[in-house]
Design a protein around this motif. Sequence first.
Motif, PDB file in Angstrom:
ATOM      1  N   LYS A  45       2.458   2.441   9.132  1.00  0.00           N
ATOM      2  CA  LYS A  45       2.508   3.388   8.302  1.00  0.00           C
ATOM      3  C   LYS A  45       3.160   4.697   8.703  1.00  0.00           C
ATOM      4  O   LYS A  45       3.057   4.922   9.743  1.00  0.00           O
ATOM      5  CB  LYS A  45       1.072   3.750   7.397  1.00  0.00           C
ATOM      6  CG  LYS A  45       0.709   2.961   6.129  1.00  0.00           C
ATOM      7  CD  LYS A  45      -0.403   3.001   5.786  1.00  0.00           C
ATOM      8  CE  LYS A  45      -0.644   2.938   4.409  1.00  0.00           C
ATOM      9  NZ  LYS A  45       0.267   3.469   3.447  1.00  0.00           N
TER      10      LYS A  45
ATOM     11  N   ASP B  63       0.887  -1.118   0.171  1.00  0.00           N
ATOM     12  CA  ASP B  63      -0.064  -0.005  -0.049  1.00  0.00           C
ATOM     13  C   ASP B  63       0.698   1.171   0.009  1.00  0.00           C
ATOM     14  O   ASP B  63       1.715   1.518   0.825  1.00  0.00           O
ATOM     15  CB  ASP B  63      -0.848  -0.003   1.191  1.00  0.00           C
ATOM     16  CG  ASP B  63      -1.795   1.148   1.384  1.00  0.00           C
ATOM     17  OD1 ASP B  63      -2.047   1.740   0.317  1.00  0.00           O
ATOM     18  OD2 ASP B  63      -2.461   1.520   2.252  1.00  0.00           O
ATOM     19  N   MET B  64       0.748   2.148  -0.978  1.00  0.00           N
ATOM     20  CA  MET B  64       1.660   3.204  -1.107  1.00  0.00           C
ATOM     21  C   MET B  64       1.106   4.317  -0.137  1.00  0.00           C
ATOM     22  O   MET B  64      -0.058   4.021   0.553  1.00  0.00           O
ATOM     23  CB  MET B  64       1.257   3.858  -2.498  1.00  0.00           C
ATOM     24  CG  MET B  64       1.817   2.994  -3.800  1.00  0.00           C
ATOM     25  SD  MET B  64       3.433   2.317  -3.302  1.00  0.00           S
ATOM     26  CE  MET B  64       4.420   3.764  -3.772  1.00  0.00           C
TER      27      MET B  64
ATOM     28  N   ASP C 182      -3.255   2.211  -5.897  1.00  0.00           N
ATOM     29  CA  ASP C 182      -2.162   2.263  -5.112  1.00  0.00           C
ATOM     30  C   ASP C 182      -1.939   1.239  -4.123  1.00  0.00           C
ATOM     31  O   ASP C 182      -1.237   1.121  -3.138  1.00  0.00           O
ATOM     32  CB  ASP C 182      -1.924   3.642  -4.308  1.00  0.00           C
ATOM     33  CG  ASP C 182      -2.610   3.569  -3.140  1.00  0.00           C
ATOM     34  OD1 ASP C 182      -3.842   3.165  -3.043  1.00  0.00           O
ATOM     35  OD2 ASP C 182      -2.116   4.167  -2.057  1.00  0.00           O
TER      36      ASP C 182
END
Length: 390
Positions: free
Chosen positions: A158, A9-10, A104
Motif C-alpha cells: 500500500k 482496498d482503497m 471501501d
Amino acid sequence: MPRTIVHVDMDAFYAAIEQRDHPELRGKPVIVGGRPGSRGVVSSASYEARAFGVRSAMPSTEAQRLCPEAIFAPVDMPKYAEASRTLMKVLESFSPTIEPLSIDEAFLDASGTERLFGPPEELGRAIKCRVLETLQITASVGIAPNKFLAKLASDLRKPDGLVVVGEGEAPALLDDLPIRKLFGVGEATEERLQRLGIATIGQLARYPRDILIQHFGQAGEHLSDLANGIDERPVETEREARSLSTEVTFDEDIADYERLEAVLFDLSEQVAWRLRKQRLRARTFTLRVRFADFDTVSRSRSQKRASNHGPLIFRSLCEPLAGLRESRRAVRLLGVAATQLCGEGDEAQLSLFGDDELEKARAVDEVLDAISARFGRGTIGRGRTLRPDS
Ligand SMILES: [Mg+2]
C-alpha cells in the motif's frame, strides 16, 4: 480447482476523495474526522499525514499534536457512500460474486475469468486501472487462492499496490509474519499463543495441531489452517450474508435517551432500507450500545415473522433501549443489526400488522424507497429522523 480471490482496498479512502475534490489539498497531510479540541477521532488520514504517525481512530487532538500542519476536513458521508456505490459497480463488472467488507473494501471471486481478463496480474492491473479511471483515486489489490491470503496481499504494498500470491508461495510469505496478522487473532489470543512460545505465523504452522485443538478447541483447527495458508471460506454476496448492520459513533457521548431514541429510529430506517434494497427480511434485530467506558451490551429481539419495515424494527428495540435508560450511562456508540435473513418471497410479512395495515405500510415503504432512490437517502423520512452528527 484453485480459486482466484481478489481483495480490493482503497487507499486512505475519505482523505483521497477530499484531495481529489480539493486540488489545494494534494500532497498535503489531510485528516478527515472530528475537529481537534472536540471529542472527535480520525476517520481517515492521507499518506502524508500517516508519515507523522497519524492513524485512524486516533483522537483528533492527538493527531494534531503529532502533525501540527495537518489540514482537517469534516466527514462527508453521503459523498463517500456515493463513491462506494460507484466502486462496487466497477468491481461488479469483473465478477458478479462480490462481497463488500466495508465502504471501501471488497472480495471478488474471479475464478474462471482468465479467458476474459487474462492471468491474475493482468486482472489486477485492469481492476486498478478501471477504478482509477472512474473514481480518480487509487486502490490496492491482492490476489490469491483464498480470502485470507488475498487480504494480506492487498496490504503488503500500500498505497497503489498489486500483489499476487500463487498457490505455493504462502509459506514464504507467512513464515516471519507476527501472529497478529492472522484473521481473528486479537490481543487475548495473541497472549495465549505467546505463552505456548508461538510468535510468528510460521511457528504456528509447524505447531502440533492436536495440541492447538486441546488449547483452543475448534478455533485451534482454524488457526492452524490459516497459518498454513488454508482458508476455504467462500466469497459471499450480500444476498447470502448472514447479517446486515449499521451503527454510529457520536462525537460526544450522549446521556439523553430521548435523543438516543431518535437516533435508534434513524438507524432502524437505514437497516430496513438496506434490507429492502437487497429484497431481504430479517427475523432478529439487535441493539448494540457502547457506553462511554467502552463497556458494550447487545440486546436482541426476534419476531415470529421476518420483516424489513423500519418502524417495526424501531418498536422492537425501543424497549431494550428504555431498559438501559435507568443506568443513565452516557453512550458513545449505537448500532442496529439484522440477522436470520431470508428472501422477501420466502415468508409473508404479517407480524404486528393486520393484512390491510400491512399493505398500507408497504405502500409507504415503496414510496419512500422510490424517493430515496431518486434523491439519495436522508432526503425524506417519516417525520422523525435526526442526523446524529449534524
Ligand atoms: Mg482502505
